[in-house]
Design an enzyme around this catalytic site. Structure first.
Site, PDB file in Angstrom:
ATOM      1  N   ASP A 236       0.824  -1.204   0.000  1.00  0.00           N
ATOM      2  CA  ASP A 236       0.000   0.000   0.000  1.00  0.00           C
ATOM      3  C   ASP A 236       0.865   1.264   0.000  1.00  0.00           C
ATOM      4  OD1 ASP A 236       0.730   0.054   2.841  1.00  0.00           O
ATOM      5  OD2 ASP A 236      -0.800  -1.527   3.036  1.00  0.00           O
TER       6      ASP A 236
ATOM      7  N   ASP B 105       2.453   5.325 -13.741  1.00  0.00           N
ATOM      8  CA  ASP B 105       2.212   4.501 -14.913  1.00  0.00           C
ATOM      9  C   ASP B 105       0.977   5.050 -15.613  1.00  0.00           C
ATOM     10  OD1 ASP B 105       2.421   2.163 -16.604  1.00  0.00           O
ATOM     11  OD2 ASP B 105       3.369   1.196 -14.879  1.00  0.00           O
TER      12      ASP B 105
ATOM     13  N   ASP C 110       2.385   3.080 -20.781  1.00  0.00           N
ATOM     14  CA  ASP C 110       2.172   1.662 -21.072  1.00  0.00           C
ATOM     15  C   ASP C 110       1.842   1.439 -22.557  1.00  0.00           C
ATOM     16  OD1 ASP C 110       1.786  -1.006 -19.776  1.00  0.00           O
ATOM     17  OD2 ASP C 110      -0.236  -0.817 -20.590  1.00  0.00           O
TER      18      ASP C 110
ATOM     19  N   GLU D 229       6.729   2.704 -23.126  1.00  0.00           N
ATOM     20  CA  GLU D 229       6.993   1.288 -23.378  1.00  0.00           C
ATOM     21  C   GLU D 229       6.570   0.995 -24.814  1.00  0.00           C
ATOM     22  OE1 GLU D 229       5.669  -3.102 -21.711  1.00  0.00           O
ATOM     23  OE2 GLU D 229       4.189  -1.550 -22.061  1.00  0.00           O
TER      24      GLU D 229
ATOM     25  N   HIS E  17       8.351  -5.644 -13.998  1.00  0.00           N
ATOM     26  CA  HIS E  17       7.284  -6.486 -13.448  1.00  0.00           C
ATOM     27  C   HIS E  17       6.729  -7.492 -14.459  1.00  0.00           C
ATOM     28  CE1 HIS E  17       5.410  -3.351 -15.690  1.00  0.00           C
ATOM     29  NE2 HIS E  17       4.258  -3.992 -15.660  1.00  0.00           N
ATOM     30  N   ASP E  18       7.174  -7.433 -15.708  1.00  0.00           N
ATOM     31  CA  ASP E  18       6.700  -8.385 -16.723  1.00  0.00           C
ATOM     32  C   ASP E  18       7.724  -9.473 -17.023  1.00  0.00           C
ATOM     33  OD1 ASP E  18       4.346  -6.946 -17.151  1.00  0.00           O
ATOM     34  OD2 ASP E  18       5.235  -5.733 -18.744  1.00  0.00           O
TER      35      ASP E  18
HETATM   36  O1  TEU Z   1       3.043  -4.774 -21.016  1.00  0.00           O
HETATM   37  C1  TEU Z   1       3.020  -4.867 -22.392  1.00  0.00           C
HETATM   38  C2  TEU Z   1       3.358  -6.159 -23.024  1.00  0.00           C
HETATM   39  O2  TEU Z   1       2.939  -6.423 -24.108  1.00  0.00           O
HETATM   40  C3  TEU Z   1       4.204  -7.164 -22.400  1.00  0.00           C
HETATM   41  O3  TEU Z   1       5.262  -6.823 -21.677  1.00  0.00           O
HETATM   42  C4  TEU Z   1       3.386  -8.293 -21.905  1.00  0.00           C
HETATM   43  O4  TEU Z   1       3.339  -8.344 -20.519  1.00  0.00           O
HETATM   44  C5  TEU Z   1       3.956  -9.581 -22.412  1.00  0.00           C
HETATM   45  O5  TEU Z   1       4.160  -9.500 -23.756  1.00  0.00           O
HETATM   46  C6  TEU Z   1       3.030 -10.719 -22.125  1.00  0.00           C
HETATM   47  O6  TEU Z   1       3.782 -11.856 -22.042  1.00  0.00           O
HETATM   48  C7  TEU Z   1       2.369  -3.726 -20.412  1.00  0.00           C
HETATM   49  C8  TEU Z   1       2.518  -3.823 -18.915  1.00  0.00           C
HETATM   50  O7  TEU Z   1       3.865  -3.674 -18.570  1.00  0.00           O
HETATM   51  C9  TEU Z   1       1.930  -5.115 -18.459  1.00  0.00           C
HETATM   52  O8  TEU Z   1       2.125  -5.345 -17.090  1.00  0.00           O
HETATM   53  C10 TEU Z   1       0.471  -5.103 -18.787  1.00  0.00           C
HETATM   54  O9  TEU Z   1      -0.099  -6.338 -18.479  1.00  0.00           O
HETATM   55  C11 TEU Z   1       0.229  -4.791 -20.266  1.00  0.00           C
HETATM   56  O10 TEU Z   1       0.999  -3.708 -20.729  1.00  0.00           O
HETATM   57  C12 TEU Z   1      -1.219  -4.416 -20.481  1.00  0.00           C
HETATM   58  O11 TEU Z   1      -1.483  -3.181 -19.909  1.00  0.00           O
HETATM   59 CA    CA Z   2      -2.176  -3.332   2.634  1.00  0.00          CA
END
Ligand code: TEU
Ligand code: CA
Length: 557
Positions: A33, A102, A205, A260, A332-333
């Site tokens: 949080d 973001d 994003d 991105e 995070h991906d």
């Molecule tokens: O990610 C975009 C994206 O296409 C990738 O990194 C995706 O997670 C991967 O190809 C799938 O295996 C961005 C964000 O960073 C991600 O966390 C989101 O889920 C996505 O956009 C949708 O908003």
């Molecule tokens: Ca919490």
């Protein structure tokens, strides 16, 4: 309001990415949080970073952990309130840390009031906020049979009407129709809302998906991936849309943007970050991250080869003419970097993490550290599908089970080492319950190695990974060579050694890293004998030999 003269602070920024739900939980509900973020600002400042990127905090049904936004001008209640957010901005700023949010505006949540209204009736004023088309055969079939990034059909039927809406990601993430000027006006309002509250910019994003080439939408009913890509990636009005945001909003704030880009190419990037075009300040390219998979689909693993990694790095280091490269090895991906890129997350975990840090951190550009990377956090130890939470991961496994059952076993291993929850396990702060992340039940399982790998242990270790990052940050902050110097690749063909030089006039910084878990002879090292050794992750150094995962930084003043 008047236009401002930009300070281009992003050029000197050293970013830390926070994934709020996994950072620190202060009320025991198992989710990180804003109060947790605030309480760790002194820790972040002690690392030396001067900017953070916050993954989404907005109100959201959390279908994709906040990348599906239902209300852009509110905080997801379990994360806190707008008052908490204000306090967070103020506290970061007090510590000299800038904050970027973001910005997820390629799509909204299907629970966003615009979308709820849009699908409620054909005459809704919000109908044209989204991409809605009549299906084939009076709606029995979708307009096309394409699939999106999360393996789902790209069109979802609106109730039992003949209409379908388009979503590149999950069904809970309908794409906005950027052709509609009203959509763009709403986006500008959102930007201003956050900039006025204290945000210093945005990580945008999947920004190169916002303009679509609708003329290609009917080109093929079949799911031909390249037809689809041509319809959704780097669309015809991308540059125009971004410029419009800059001229109407960003020009009035000392803000920055990093976009991105999905399968972005260098040529497009050079347009996006060319200051003369006034679109974005930086972009994230994924070329170096994608070298160990086929077509960027992470679970279709490909053996890591340093020469491919180097090729990707060199392409962008030499090829990006303007702006700054974004330097990163985790987010995070992606899965965790230790244990990846030929490195080791067991015996040589610390050396590996230090070696990777030296490899990317002094390249030309602006570096990012993803939470936990500074302590060498490893991939998740989850082995059951039921314990995973990421919809991308779960959809993928479901698709494989349905369509490629015979590949199930083979893919299973690479799947568990590459899915996105690997990077999303709770931050490990100390050896107390749940690694100090939460007193409740964490939303995603804490790694069992939390007693060994945690911030407290790292801070106690003068030869640890945090210590390495601090040294790298210090050098970045004090060296104009790192900030402005040219990049030169020093060893072009080795599959073990990565070596580069940063050069400004007579001044030089030289980096050597060994990607192998064995000794490697490096003749070129002796050339730098008389340079000052700024850093190494070993004590006794050989003249022309590098130990497993060794890293060295030399300086010529
Ligand atoms: O990610 C975009 C994206 O296409 C990738 O990194 C995706 O997670 C991967 O190809 C799938 O295996 C961005 C964000 O960073 C991600 O966390 C989101 O889920 C996505 O956009 C949708 O908003
Ligand atoms: Ca919490």
């Amino acid at each position: 309001m008047k236009k401002v003269i930009k300070t281009d602070w992003y050029k000197k920024a050293i970013f830390y990415q926070i994934y709020p739900r996994s950072f620190l939980d202060t009320n025991g509900d198992g989710l990180g949080d804003i109060k947790g973020i605030i309480s760790k600002i002194p820790y972040l400042a002690s690392l030396g970073i001067n900017a953070v990127w916050l993954s989404p905090l907005y109100d959201s049904p959390q279908v994709d952990n906040g990348y599906d936004i239902a209300d852009y001008c509110n905080i997801y209640p379990p994360f806190g309130t707008l008052e908490d957010a204000k306090e967070m901005f103020a506290t970061f700023h007090k510590y000299g840390i800038r904050v970027i949010m973001d910005l997820v505006v390629n799509h909204t949540s299907d629970k966003h009031s615009w979308f709820v209204d849009a699908i409620s009736n054909e005459n809704s004023p919000y109908r044209d906020f989204y991409i809605i088309r009549k299906g084939k055969n009076e709606g029995e079939l979708p307009p096309t049979n394409w699939r999106g990034f999360f393996q789902e059909p790209i069109w979802t039927r609106i109730g039992n009407t003949p209409y379908y809406y388009f979503h590149e990601f999950a069904a809970g993430q309908p794409d906005l129709n950027w052709e509609n000027p009203k959509v763009r006006e709403e986006v500008k309002k959102i930007l201003k809302f956050w900039l006025d509250m204290g945000a210093d910019g945005f990580r945008c994003d999947v920004i190169n998906l916002i303009s679509k080439d609708y003329s290609r939408f009917e080109k093929s009913y079949m799911n031909f991936i390249f037809t689809k890509f041509a319809a959704v990636i780097n669309g015809p009005r991308l540059h125009e849309f971004l410029r419009e945001l800059s001229e109407d909003v960003y020009d009035y704030y000392d803000s920055m943007t990093v976009g991105e880009t999905v399968f972005g190419d260098l040529e497009e990037a050079n347009k996006l970050v060319n200051p003369a075009n006034n679109e974005l300040n930086m972009i994230f390219n994924m070329d170096h991250i994608n070298v160990d998979s086929w077509f960027g689909a992470k679970w279709y693993g490909k053996k890591f080869k340093l020469k491919n990694f180097r090729k990707a790095i060199n392409k962008w280091q030499y090829g990006l003419k303007y702006g700054n490269n974004s330097l990163f090895i985790e987010n995070h991906d992606q899965r965790r970097s230790v244990g990846r890129f030929g490195t080791d997350d067991k015996e040589y975990r610390i050396k590996s993490a230090q070696m990777l840090a030296c490899t990317y951190f002094l390249l030309k550009g602006t570096p990012f550290i993803y939470q936990g990377q500074e302590i060498g956090m490893t991939n998740s130890d989850i082995t059951n599908l039921e314990d995973l939470r990421d919809l991308d991961a779960l959809n993928t496994m479901a698709t494989i089970h349905t369509h490629l059952p015979f590949l199930r076993r083979m893919i299973r291993k690479s799947f568990f080492s590459t899915h996105r929850d690997n990077a999303r396990t709770p931050m490990q702060w100390d050896n107390s319950i749940n690694g100090g992340f939460s007193k409740g039940t964490p939303w995603l399982k804490v790694n069992a190695n939390k007693d060994l790998i945690n911030v407290k242990n790292e801070l106690d270790n003068p030869d640890g990974i945090i210590a390495t990052y601090k040294k790298l940050i210090e050098l970045r902050k004090s060296s104009d060579v790192i900030l402005e110097g040219e990049y030169h690749c020093l060893i072009k063909h080795s599959n073990s050694i990565f070596a580069y030089q940063r050069k400004l006039g007579d001044k030089e910084v030289v980096v050597f890293t060994n990607f192998k878990n064995k000794d490697v002879k490096v003749k070129l090292l002796s050339k730098y004998e008389n340079y000052e050794l700024y850093y190494s992750n070993y004590e006794d150094l050989d003249k022309d030999l590098m130990k497993p995962y060794e890293a060295r930084i030399y300086i010529k003043k």
